[in-house]
Design an enzyme around this catalytic site. Structure first.
Site, PDB file in Angstrom:
ATOM      1  N   HIS A 373       0.800  -1.234   0.000  1.00  0.00           N
ATOM      2  CA  HIS A 373       0.000   0.000   0.000  1.00  0.00           C
ATOM      3  C   HIS A 373       0.823   1.269   0.000  1.00  0.00           C
ATOM      4  O   HIS A 373       0.258   2.356   0.107  1.00  0.00           O
ATOM      5  CB  HIS A 373      -0.922   0.044   1.222  1.00  0.00           C
ATOM      6  CG  HIS A 373      -1.993  -0.989   1.210  1.00  0.00           C
ATOM      7  ND1 HIS A 373      -3.249  -0.742   0.692  1.00  0.00           N
ATOM      8  CD2 HIS A 373      -2.005  -2.266   1.637  1.00  0.00           C
ATOM      9  CE1 HIS A 373      -3.990  -1.827   0.829  1.00  0.00           C
ATOM     10  NE2 HIS A 373      -3.256  -2.781   1.392  1.00  0.00           N
ATOM     11  N   LYS A 565      -8.680  13.966   4.411  1.00  0.00           N
ATOM     12  CA  LYS A 565      -7.782  12.807   4.421  1.00  0.00           C
ATOM     13  C   LYS A 565      -6.817  13.007   5.567  1.00  0.00           C
ATOM     14  O   LYS A 565      -6.766  14.091   6.148  1.00  0.00           O
ATOM     15  CB  LYS A 565      -7.020  12.714   3.092  1.00  0.00           C
ATOM     16  CG  LYS A 565      -6.329  14.042   2.698  1.00  0.00           C
ATOM     17  CD  LYS A 565      -5.636  13.960   1.350  1.00  0.00           C
ATOM     18  CE  LYS A 565      -6.561  14.064   0.151  1.00  0.00           C
ATOM     19  NZ  LYS A 565      -6.541  12.892  -0.709  1.00  0.00           N
ATOM     20  N   ARG A 566      -6.034  11.979   5.915  1.00  0.00           N
ATOM     21  CA  ARG A 566      -5.016  12.175   6.938  1.00  0.00           C
ATOM     22  C   ARG A 566      -4.124  13.369   6.560  1.00  0.00           C
ATOM     23  O   ARG A 566      -3.908  13.642   5.383  1.00  0.00           O
ATOM     24  CB  ARG A 566      -4.165  10.896   7.083  1.00  0.00           C
ATOM     25  CG  ARG A 566      -4.898   9.740   7.729  1.00  0.00           C
ATOM     26  CD  ARG A 566      -5.299  10.071   9.148  1.00  0.00           C
ATOM     27  NE  ARG A 566      -4.157  10.134  10.010  1.00  0.00           N
ATOM     28  CZ  ARG A 566      -3.881   9.262  10.987  1.00  0.00           C
ATOM     29  NH1 ARG A 566      -4.702   8.265  11.233  1.00  0.00           N
ATOM     30  NH2 ARG A 566      -2.812   9.390  11.738  1.00  0.00           N
ATOM     31  N   LYS A 571       0.674  14.646   1.106  1.00  0.00           N
ATOM     32  CA  LYS A 571      -0.667  14.931   0.588  1.00  0.00           C
ATOM     33  C   LYS A 571      -0.864  16.428   0.309  1.00  0.00           C
ATOM     34  O   LYS A 571      -1.821  16.825  -0.323  1.00  0.00           O
ATOM     35  CB  LYS A 571      -1.723  14.423   1.562  1.00  0.00           C
ATOM     36  CG  LYS A 571      -1.732  12.884   1.716  1.00  0.00           C
ATOM     37  CD  LYS A 571      -2.715  12.445   2.801  1.00  0.00           C
ATOM     38  CE  LYS A 571      -2.612  10.963   3.136  1.00  0.00           C
ATOM     39  NZ  LYS A 571      -3.271  10.090   2.133  1.00  0.00           N
ATOM     40  N   THR A 673      -8.484   6.676  -1.938  1.00  0.00           N
ATOM     41  CA  THR A 673      -9.846   6.133  -2.126  1.00  0.00           C
ATOM     42  C   THR A 673     -10.872   7.243  -1.888  1.00  0.00           C
ATOM     43  O   THR A 673     -11.975   7.189  -2.423  1.00  0.00           O
ATOM     44  CB  THR A 673     -10.110   4.962  -1.162  1.00  0.00           C
ATOM     45  OG1 THR A 673      -9.603   5.306   0.141  1.00  0.00           O
ATOM     46  CG2 THR A 673      -9.430   3.703  -1.647  1.00  0.00           C
ATOM     47  N   LYS A 677     -14.619   8.388  -3.589  1.00  0.00           N
ATOM     48  CA  LYS A 677     -15.842   8.699  -2.835  1.00  0.00           C
ATOM     49  C   LYS A 677     -16.400  10.055  -3.254  1.00  0.00           C
ATOM     50  O   LYS A 677     -17.613  10.224  -3.417  1.00  0.00           O
ATOM     51  CB  LYS A 677     -15.548   8.679  -1.330  1.00  0.00           C
ATOM     52  CG  LYS A 677     -15.144   7.293  -0.828  1.00  0.00           C
ATOM     53  CD  LYS A 677     -14.493   7.323   0.566  1.00  0.00           C
ATOM     54  CE  LYS A 677     -13.752   6.004   0.827  1.00  0.00           C
ATOM     55  NZ  LYS A 677     -12.889   6.066   2.034  1.00  0.00           N
TER      56      LYS A 677
HETATM   57  O1  B1N Z   1      -3.597   2.693   1.725  1.00  0.00           O
HETATM   58  C1  B1N Z   1      -4.718   3.083   0.931  1.00  0.00           C
HETATM   59  C2  B1N Z   1      -4.264   3.865  -0.290  1.00  0.00           C
HETATM   60  O2  B1N Z   1      -5.404   4.300  -0.998  1.00  0.00           O
HETATM   61  C3  B1N Z   1      -3.420   5.067   0.151  1.00  0.00           C
HETATM   62  O3  B1N Z   1      -2.906   5.694  -1.003  1.00  0.00           O
HETATM   63  C4  B1N Z   1      -2.290   4.595   1.044  1.00  0.00           C
HETATM   64  O4  B1N Z   1      -1.565   5.713   1.516  1.00  0.00           O
HETATM   65  C5  B1N Z   1      -2.855   3.813   2.225  1.00  0.00           C
HETATM   66  C6  B1N Z   1       1.111   1.788   8.035  1.00  0.00           C
HETATM   67  C7  B1N Z   1      -0.451   2.411   6.304  1.00  0.00           C
HETATM   68  N1  B1N Z   1      -0.565   2.940   2.796  1.00  0.00           N
HETATM   69  N2  B1N Z   1       0.066   2.560   3.930  1.00  0.00           N
HETATM   70  C8  B1N Z   1      -0.752   2.720   4.927  1.00  0.00           C
HETATM   71  C9  B1N Z   1      -1.460   2.422   7.241  1.00  0.00           C
HETATM   72  C10 B1N Z   1      -1.203   2.114   8.576  1.00  0.00           C
HETATM   73  C11 B1N Z   1       0.096   1.801   8.967  1.00  0.00           C
HETATM   74  O5  B1N Z   1       0.356   1.495  10.253  1.00  0.00           O
HETATM   75  C12 B1N Z   1       0.845   2.080   6.708  1.00  0.00           C
HETATM   76  N3  B1N Z   1      -1.914   3.196   4.460  1.00  0.00           N
HETATM   77  C13 B1N Z   1      -1.786   3.329   3.150  1.00  0.00           C
HETATM   78  C14 B1N Z   1      -5.473   1.826   0.539  1.00  0.00           C
HETATM   79  O6  B1N Z   1      -4.778   1.092  -0.402  1.00  0.00           O
END
Ligand code: B1N
Length: 831
Positions: A373, A565-566, A571, A673, A677
């Site tokens: 991801h 978003k976060r 971003k 995502t 939405k």
């Molecule tokens: O996952 C989403 C994507 O749509 C986003 O672009 C992406 O930033 C997000 C460590 C993550 N990537 N990595 C994380 C979350 C929690 C953590 O402890 C990494 N989240 C994303 C779905 O594919």
């Protein structure tokens, strides 16, 4: 557990008032639940009592289908998808379950006849915030689609007692409040105290000879903790299928602590109990890994071990011997957080179930698939070998052994290329030795995928280039999607109704490609009027909501320009801010210009330890305070920060947006995502060629998308040539004056230092190239404003955006996983 014959399906008559779908049955069920579960009658019931009664009444109707699904899956030995995720960001259940049951109208009428405010009952629910952002919400969308597509599946994760913190804004700063979501009880879960597995930590390993005189390994742990299952039913839309979300809660292991108790160490035993329960106590609030946090590694192993043990139990309960484990189960790893599962399955097969290495490996590597991801280097998980060894000594041995087998293969394929061997190793040897979880996930899986076309390309050509050279067929793309049930039908019922009326059917809800039927009406002025009215109504609702919570009043006629978003530098919320400051300066310079009014709306949480992100929140609120109170601006532009952006609050945002900000530096956002939405709800996107934006633009047409900025290739080139942000600052007078205005103290009551860390970083380092994209962004925003003047044209573009969003349903994504990666079939459960 035995394999004794199952009882006849549904051989007990249940009360029809607990399962009936008629208005009368719903009313009766509601009053019964209010009385028998909440112990209340109408006159004294609190809003929360009413919500609980409504939730139980809904759950009763889901349980019927759940039992049927479980019986069917069991007797058919159905191949099952196990989605392992450290996060599931579900959002409120009640409204969603009513939609999926198809009883929204009946329930609304029933509530009305009982004299209840149904919207207030729905608003009463506190959401389970068991995730940080996109990754956790994706897991929740996938669960909805798996059930809707009738694919037998189990989501496995952690039942955090405290989810993502609640955000409040105090004096413009983010303040975190703990999220005690279980305080008032959770009507959607069913505890399974008998489904309980021991999880080992620490200690040492030893070799011994078994009864066949073979050398085997035994792990003697220092600590044992129990994981107890809590089940939440996940109902599909308009189907009888109900899948399982099984979340694990940590408890002290009675038998283990008894030892301490026995020698009279009562306090020791109680202390051990408290310590055990910390494992599932709290979600780590970062969207990148918490470096070196032992508890985080313990959490990961905790849910992975329980889940794999549960799968093995299910295998014995249904199919039988473990040889067919990889035919019965496929496990999808949601990022590397559960990638210990590879080593844990190996351990269980070998140490607990007598298999030799080759047979165990053959099964293991056919079971797992891994989704990446993120490409951000700081987000790639590694664990120091010393911590790993201290907590999971047996797994370290197994990781070494996997690595030995794997690197031997690499050496044979690439003779003499020791540099490559070093790069691909599961262990990083430069500096402190570390276990590379992503490499473990790739080596242990038979399929690896990225989450958007561009991202999957970059996965192959950059992050996992060596692995792609080695196993080209292992790599796939599955572009993310979101569920139209929650993000259209639940969040935006007015739009959903208008679409169904226009298309003459509500088939689009299960087959989002059918939205294309709207295209035929894109020029219809009757539809334009109604479309516009739906959007304005949503904007009025949001304006009222924001006025109530922040005191800021928005003009529903203004462009609702939303970035939710976060908060993260990549971003680029600060790029958005620079545009706001530009608009402000323009009005100040020529107050009488003919400007399109705009409402700039932000929402999002910052990781509590991420200083720069928190400073960005402060700056947004500081800019808001000045602009909103400047009489010369007179409401022409307004800025507001929505506190506590989460799934529930987001449902107010998506329907009301005209413009969706998707402005990350190209190559950094894996997919996004939120972009989907917003667009599904008729917002136009201003965005870079990043993540899924690329595909959204392809689908909706480039004339219906506001593109700006460098491409990922251009970003790479620019960085190789040497990026010097200070030159942009020096050369672009407007950019300079926007940044200088921040430094002037205007937004900080004269304090010229407060925002210095942010402005200095932009001018001197700017790792996400805000300054390089500034000019293009401002120009593009000017196009947006011009386009908005032509209401008819804007509405047409809005309709076309919705009409062409079919691809971004999570149903499509799950179909692709099922067909190309999982090789699973639907198992329909009739209604
Ligand atoms: O996952 C989403 C994507 O749509 C986003 O672009 C992406 O930033 C997000 C460590 C993550 N990537 N990595 C994380 C979350 C929690 C953590 O402890 C990494 N989240 C994303 C779905 O594919």
């Amino acid at each position: 557990m035995s394999m004794a014959q199952s009882p006849e399906p549904l051989d007990v008559d249940r009360e029809s008032t607990r399962t009936g779908m008629s208005k009368t049955a719903l009313k009766q069920g509601f009053l019964d639940n209010l009385f028998y579960i909440q112990g209340r009658f109408r006159e004294v019931a609190t809003p929360h009592d009413l919500y609980m009664a409504a939730a139980y009444t809904t759950r009763d109707r889901i349980l019927e289908r759940w039992i049927k699904s479980a019986q069917h899956y069991k007797s058919n030995q159905s191949r099952t998808v196990c989605y392992l995720s450290a996060e599931f960001l579900l959002g409120p259940h009640l409204a969603n379950n009513l939609v999926n049951l198809g009883i929204v109208e009946t329930a609304t009428e029933a509530a009305h006849e009982l004299g209840l405010d149904f919207d207030a009952i729905i608003a009463e629910e506190e959401e389970p915030g068991l995730g940080n952002g996109g990754l956790g919400r994706l897991a929740a969308c996938f669960m909805d689609s798996l059930s809707t597509l009738q694919i037998p599946s189990i989501g496995y994760g952690i039942r955090y007692e405290f989810g993502i913190f609640d955000q409040t804004i105090e004096d413009g700063w983010q303040v975190e409040k703990s999220d005690n979501w279980l305080r008032n009880g959770n009507p959607w879960e069913i505890p399974r105290p008998k489904i309980r597995f021991p999880v080992f930590y620490g200690g040492y390993t030893e070799q011994y000879r078994d009864h066949d005189d073979r050398t085997r390994t035994r792990w003697v742990p220092a600590q044992i903790i129990d994981g107890v299952a809590y089940d939440t039913p996940i109902l599909g839309y308009g189907v009888g299928n109900v899948n399982l979300l099984r979340l694990w809660k940590a408890e002290a292991s009675e038998s283990f602590d008894f030892q301490a108790f026995n020698v009279g160490n009562y306090y020791g035993a109680v202390h051990a109990k408290i310590e055990a329960e910390t494992i599932s106590k709290v979600l780590y609030p970062n969207d990148e890994p918490e470096a070196g946090k032992e508890l985080r590694l313990k959490q990961q192993f905790f849910f992975v071990s329980c889940s794999i043990q549960d799968m093995i139990r299910l295998q014995f309960n249904t199919v039988g011997p473990l040889d067919s484990f990889a035919e019965k189960f496929v496990v999808q790893l949601n990022d590397t957080h559960p990638s210990l599962a590879v080593a844990e399955l190996m351990r269980l097969l070998m140490d607990e179930h007598d298999m030799d290495w080759d047979r165990a490996w053959d099964i293991t590597h056919r079971v797992f698939c891994y989704t990446n991801h993120t490409l951000l280097p700081e987000a790639l998980e590694t664990w120091s070998v010393s911590l790993f060894e201290r907590l999971l000594p047996r797994h370290l041995e197994i990781v070494y052994e996997i690595n030995r087998h794997f690197l031997d293969e690499v050496r044979i394929r690439f003779l003499g290329d020791e540099e490559r061997v070093r790069r691909m190793s599961l262990i990083a040897e430069d500096g402190e030795r570390r276990v590379r979880m992503a490499n473990l996930a790739v080596v242990g899986s038979r399929a690896v995928n990225g989450v958007a076309a561009l991202h999957s390309e970059l996965v192959k050509t950059t992050l996992f280039k060596d692995f792609h050279d080695f196993w080209p067929d292992r790599f796939h793309n599955v572009t993310n999607g979101v569920t139209p049930r929650r993000f259209m039908v639940v969040a935006n019922p007015r739009l959903a109704r208008l679409i169904s009326e226009t298309c003459g059917s509500d088939d689009w809800i299960r087959d989002l490609g059918r939205l294309r039927d709207l295209e035929a009406h894109a020029m219809d002025s009757g539809l334009h009027e109604r479309w516009h009215a739906v959007k304005i109504a949503a904007k009025r609702d949001l304006a009222a909501w924001l006025k109530h919570r922040t005191g800021v009043l928005l003009d529903p006629e203004a462009i609702f320009d939303v970035q939710a978003k976060r908060i993260h530098e990549y971003k680029r919320q600060h790029l958005n801010l620079l545009h706001i400051i530009r608009c402000y300066q323009r009005i100040k310079q020529s107050p009488n210009q003919d400007m399109v009014p705009r409402a700039f709306i932000f929402g999002g949480k910052a990781a509590p330890g991420y200083f720069m992100a928190k400073l960005i929140i402060k700056l947004i609120n500081a800019v808001a305070e000045v602009i909103n109170n400047d009489p010369q601006i007179n409401g022409f532009i307004r800025v507001v920060f929505m506190p506590d952006f989460n799934v529930k609050n987001g449902q107010h945002l998506y329907p009301a947006a005209n413009l969706s900000e998707q402005i990350s530096l190209a190559g950094k956002e894996a997919s996004g995502t939120g972009n989907m939405k917003f667009s599904m709800n008729g917002a136009l996107t201003i965005g870079t060629l990043d993540g899924a934006n690329v595909e959204i633009r392809e689908e909706v047409g480039k004339e219906n998308f506001f593109l700006f900025g460098m491409s990922a290739d251009e970003v790479g080139q620019h960085q190789r040539e040497g990026y010097r942000p200070w030159e942009y600052y020096a050369r672009d007078a407007e950019l300079k004056s926007d940044i200088d205005l921040i430094n002037s103290g205007l937004f900080s009551h004269g304090d010229t230092q407060l925002f210095r860390p942010l402005t200095d970083r932009l001018v001197n380092q700017d790792p996400f190239m805000v300054l390089a994209d500034y000019r293009a962004y401002i120009a593009c925003q000017d196009h947006v404003a011009e386009a908005y003047r032509d209401h008819q044209h804007w509405t047409r573009m809005s309709i076309l955006n919705v009409a062409r969003m079919g691809k971004f349903s999570s149903d499509r994504a799950i179909r692709e996983y099922a067909e190309h990666i999982w090789r699973t079939e639907p198992h329909p459960i009739g209604l």
